[in-house]
Design a protein around this motif. Structure first.
Motif, PDB file in Angstrom:
ATOM      1  N   VAL A 181      -7.868   7.362  13.576  1.00 48.33           N
ATOM      2  CA  VAL A 181      -6.781   7.460  12.611  1.00 48.33           C
ATOM      3  C   VAL A 181      -7.168   6.645  11.377  1.00 48.33           C
ATOM      4  O   VAL A 181      -7.549   5.481  11.489  1.00 48.33           O
ATOM      5  N   SER A 228      -5.487  11.858  11.243  1.00 49.81           N
ATOM      6  CA  SER A 228      -5.966  11.660  12.608  1.00 49.81           C
ATOM      7  C   SER A 228      -7.020  12.720  12.862  1.00 49.81           C
ATOM      8  O   SER A 228      -6.709  13.905  12.945  1.00 49.81           O
ATOM      9  N   SER A 259      -2.170   9.471   5.950  1.00 45.38           N
ATOM     10  CA  SER A 259      -2.619   9.197   7.313  1.00 45.38           C
ATOM     11  C   SER A 259      -3.282  10.452   7.852  1.00 45.38           C
ATOM     12  O   SER A 259      -2.714  11.542   7.791  1.00 45.38           O
ATOM     13  N   ASN A 290      -6.980   1.323   6.657  1.00 48.37           N
ATOM     14  CA  ASN A 290      -6.738   0.978   8.058  1.00 48.37           C
ATOM     15  C   ASN A 290      -7.377   2.047   8.936  1.00 48.37           C
ATOM     16  O   ASN A 290      -7.099   3.233   8.777  1.00 48.37           O
ATOM     17  N   LYS A 345       1.657   7.100   1.135  1.00 45.70           N
ATOM     18  CA  LYS A 345       0.843   6.741   2.292  1.00 45.70           C
ATOM     19  C   LYS A 345       0.194   8.001   2.837  1.00 45.70           C
ATOM     20  O   LYS A 345       0.859   9.013   3.047  1.00 45.70           O
ATOM     21  N   GLU A 351      -5.726   5.437   7.574  1.00 46.32           N
ATOM     22  CA  GLU A 351      -4.513   5.304   6.764  1.00 46.32           C
ATOM     23  C   GLU A 351      -4.838   4.524   5.496  1.00 46.32           C
ATOM     24  O   GLU A 351      -5.556   3.531   5.542  1.00 46.32           O
TER      25      GLU A 351
END
Length: 170
Positions: free
Chosen positions: A111, A124, A122, A82, A120, A113
């Motif tokens: 970002v 940024s 993630s 994502n 998970k 992900e």
């Protein structure tokens, strides 16, 4: 002739050393994290739709060339990446004698992900790049800005590739 044999022996010894020390490039670990088949889902920045789509193209290209994976449809994918182009922002960094802006710095915030081994991840990542404004031709300014956005996005993407490889190596 003896010098060539000496060179060959040297290169063979260096190769054996590199192989035996367990060196693996970052792309090896990144590929293990994302898998062989990756689907890229993009959330477009509505203020900069054209650049958002170009950023997705750059990500797809990086998946193929740097991760050594394939970009596939969602139903075929080993993993889903994502990507959200969160913000693209300009700031003036230079003006002329009359006070008109002549140089800008564009900041991108992207970002990334994905899931790996049930976790998970993630990230940024910011990126920035400077560009010149043309007071005589707004098309030149637009093209300079667009190119600057892509360069800033590449910075963000490079950081992501390192982060994925580092995260997957543990």
């Amino acid at each position: 002739m003896g010098f060539n044999k000496l060179q060959m022996i040297f290169y063979i010894l260096i190769s054996i050393f590199i192989i035996s020390c367990g060196y693996k490039p970052m792309s090896y670990y990144a590929n293990k994290a994302l898998g062989e088949k990756v689907y890229v889902k993009l959330e477009i920045n509505l203020e900069n739709t054209e650049e958002s789509v170009r950023i997705k193209d750059a990500i797809n290209e990086a998946i193929i060339s740097r991760f050594h994976s394939r970009v596939v449809d969602k139903n075929e994918a080993d993993s889903i990446l994502n990507v959200r182009v969160q913000n693209i922002q300009d700031s003036i960094i230079g003006t002329n004698a009359q006070g008109f802006a002549t140089f800008y710095r564009v900041f991108t915030y992207i970002v990334f992900e994905f899931y790996y081994n049930g976790k998970k991840f993630s990230f940024s990542n910011p990126g920035y790049y400077d560009y010149a404004a043309s007071l005589n031709n707004p098309i030149t300014t637009y093209e300079n800005r667009s190119n600057a956005i892509m360069e800033a996005a590449r910075q963000s993407l490079d950081k992501f590739i390192s982060q994925v490889g580092y995260s997957a190596s543990f």
